[in-house]
Write a protein that holds these residues in place. Structure first.
Motif, PDB file in Angstrom:
ATOM      1  N   THR A 124       0.849  -1.197   0.000  1.00  0.00           N
ATOM      2  CA  THR A 124       0.000   0.000   0.000  1.00  0.00           C
ATOM      3  C   THR A 124       0.879   1.240   0.000  1.00  0.00           C
ATOM      4  O   THR A 124       2.110   1.157   0.072  1.00  0.00           O
ATOM      5  CB  THR A 124      -0.918   0.026   1.240  1.00  0.00           C
ATOM      6  N   ASP A 125       0.262   2.403  -0.059  1.00  0.00           N
ATOM      7  CA  ASP A 125       0.996   3.672  -0.036  1.00  0.00           C
ATOM      8  C   ASP A 125       1.121   4.236   1.372  1.00  0.00           C
ATOM      9  O   ASP A 125       1.511   5.395   1.555  1.00  0.00           O
ATOM     10  CB  ASP A 125       0.288   4.699  -0.928  1.00  0.00           C
ATOM     11  N   ALA A 144       8.329   1.228   0.185  1.00  0.00           N
ATOM     12  CA  ALA A 144       7.983   2.310  -0.738  1.00  0.00           C
ATOM     13  C   ALA A 144       9.002   2.437  -1.865  1.00  0.00           C
ATOM     14  O   ALA A 144       8.674   2.907  -2.957  1.00  0.00           O
ATOM     15  CB  ALA A 144       7.870   3.623   0.030  1.00  0.00           C
TER      16      ALA A 144
END
Length: 261
Positions: A124-125, A144
């Motif tokens: 996910t972000d 990330a």
């Protein structure tokens, strides 16, 4: 296999393993949330690095693993289950191996919440801060920079698997303590104190560090990240497996000479 099935049945009817598992889930959630709030600026680094770092997997595996060794395994001595197994014709070597396998499964279940959280949020972000160098935060903070691919999933599994092996090898002392003391309270205290002492002492000075580097307690957990080298992986595995084997032998020698009353 018969012994393992019996132990699984016994543990499934006990509240103790479920209690430590729930505590592990709560700890993993608190630790991951702390990392996210530090990254978002909602939580100070000082607060997270202090009290909240106690919910890290390195701390929880030592604490909950010690408790699991005591209340899930060692009570078999106090309840005469070990005595019944010996009198029933099971070899002492088979009993030890059964306890090691069962303990590994328990530690894997305790570590599972941390693995699941990394697998969920790595794709996910969501922002995370690596405010302490643990495998979970190394993955979450570094995800990330990685592409969302099958390779990322494989790296997470590799890091998590190696971390589990290291944590389990550190806790193998509890198997030795179990056959030495035969009392749950003593095993919990001795295992946890061993983890508390041998971890920090490895950085006491260069001489101590050079010795502890050949034990799981001296492995640099900050290297359990996406950039870890093949040499580090192989060395960590060899040290962990050798440590497990040494304490298996020590447990066997103690148990072979002991009277089971």
């Amino acid at each position: 296999m018969q012994l393992l099935k019996a132990d699984f049945f016994k543990l499934s009817r006990s509240i103790s393993p479920w209690t430590v598992f729930i505590l592990s889930i709560l700890s993993a959630i608190i630790f991951a949330a702390s990392s996210h709030y530090v990254a978002s600026g909602s939580l100070s680094l000082e607060t997270a690095s202090g009290t909240l770092s106690l919910f890290s997997e390195t701390q929880m595996m030592a604490l909950l693993g010690s408790i699991a060794a005591g209340i899930c395994l060692t009570t078999d001595f106090e309840n005469k289950i070990i005595e019944n197994a010996v009198s029933g014709g099971h070899s002492r070597n088979a009993i030890i191996i059964n306890k090691i396998v069962l303990f590994f499964i328990l530690i894997a279940l305790l570590y599972l919440p941390y693995i699941i959280i990394t697998l969920i949020f790595a794709f996910t972000d969501t922002a995370f801060s690596g405010f302490v160098p643990t495998p979970t935060l190394n993955i979450l903070a570094g995800a990330a920079e990685q592409g969302v691919t099958a390779g990322l999933f494989g790296k997470i599994i590799l890091i998590s698997g190696l971390s589990l092996l290291i944590f389990f090898s550190q806790l193998m002392v509890s198997i030795f303590y179990m056959f030495l003391f035969k009392r749950a309270v003593l095993v919990i205290a001795a295992t946890y104190m061993t983890s508390l002492i041998l971890g920090p002492i490895s950085s006491l000075n260069d001489t101590v560090h050079s010795v502890m580097a050949y034990t799981p307690f001296g492995i640099d957990l900050s290297q359990l990240a996406f950039g870890m080298s093949g040499e580090f992986i192989v060395k960590s595995m060899m040290i962990s497996l050798l440590f497990i084997f040494i304490f298996y032998l020590a447990s066997f020698l103690i148990f072979r000479k002991a009277e089971v009353k």
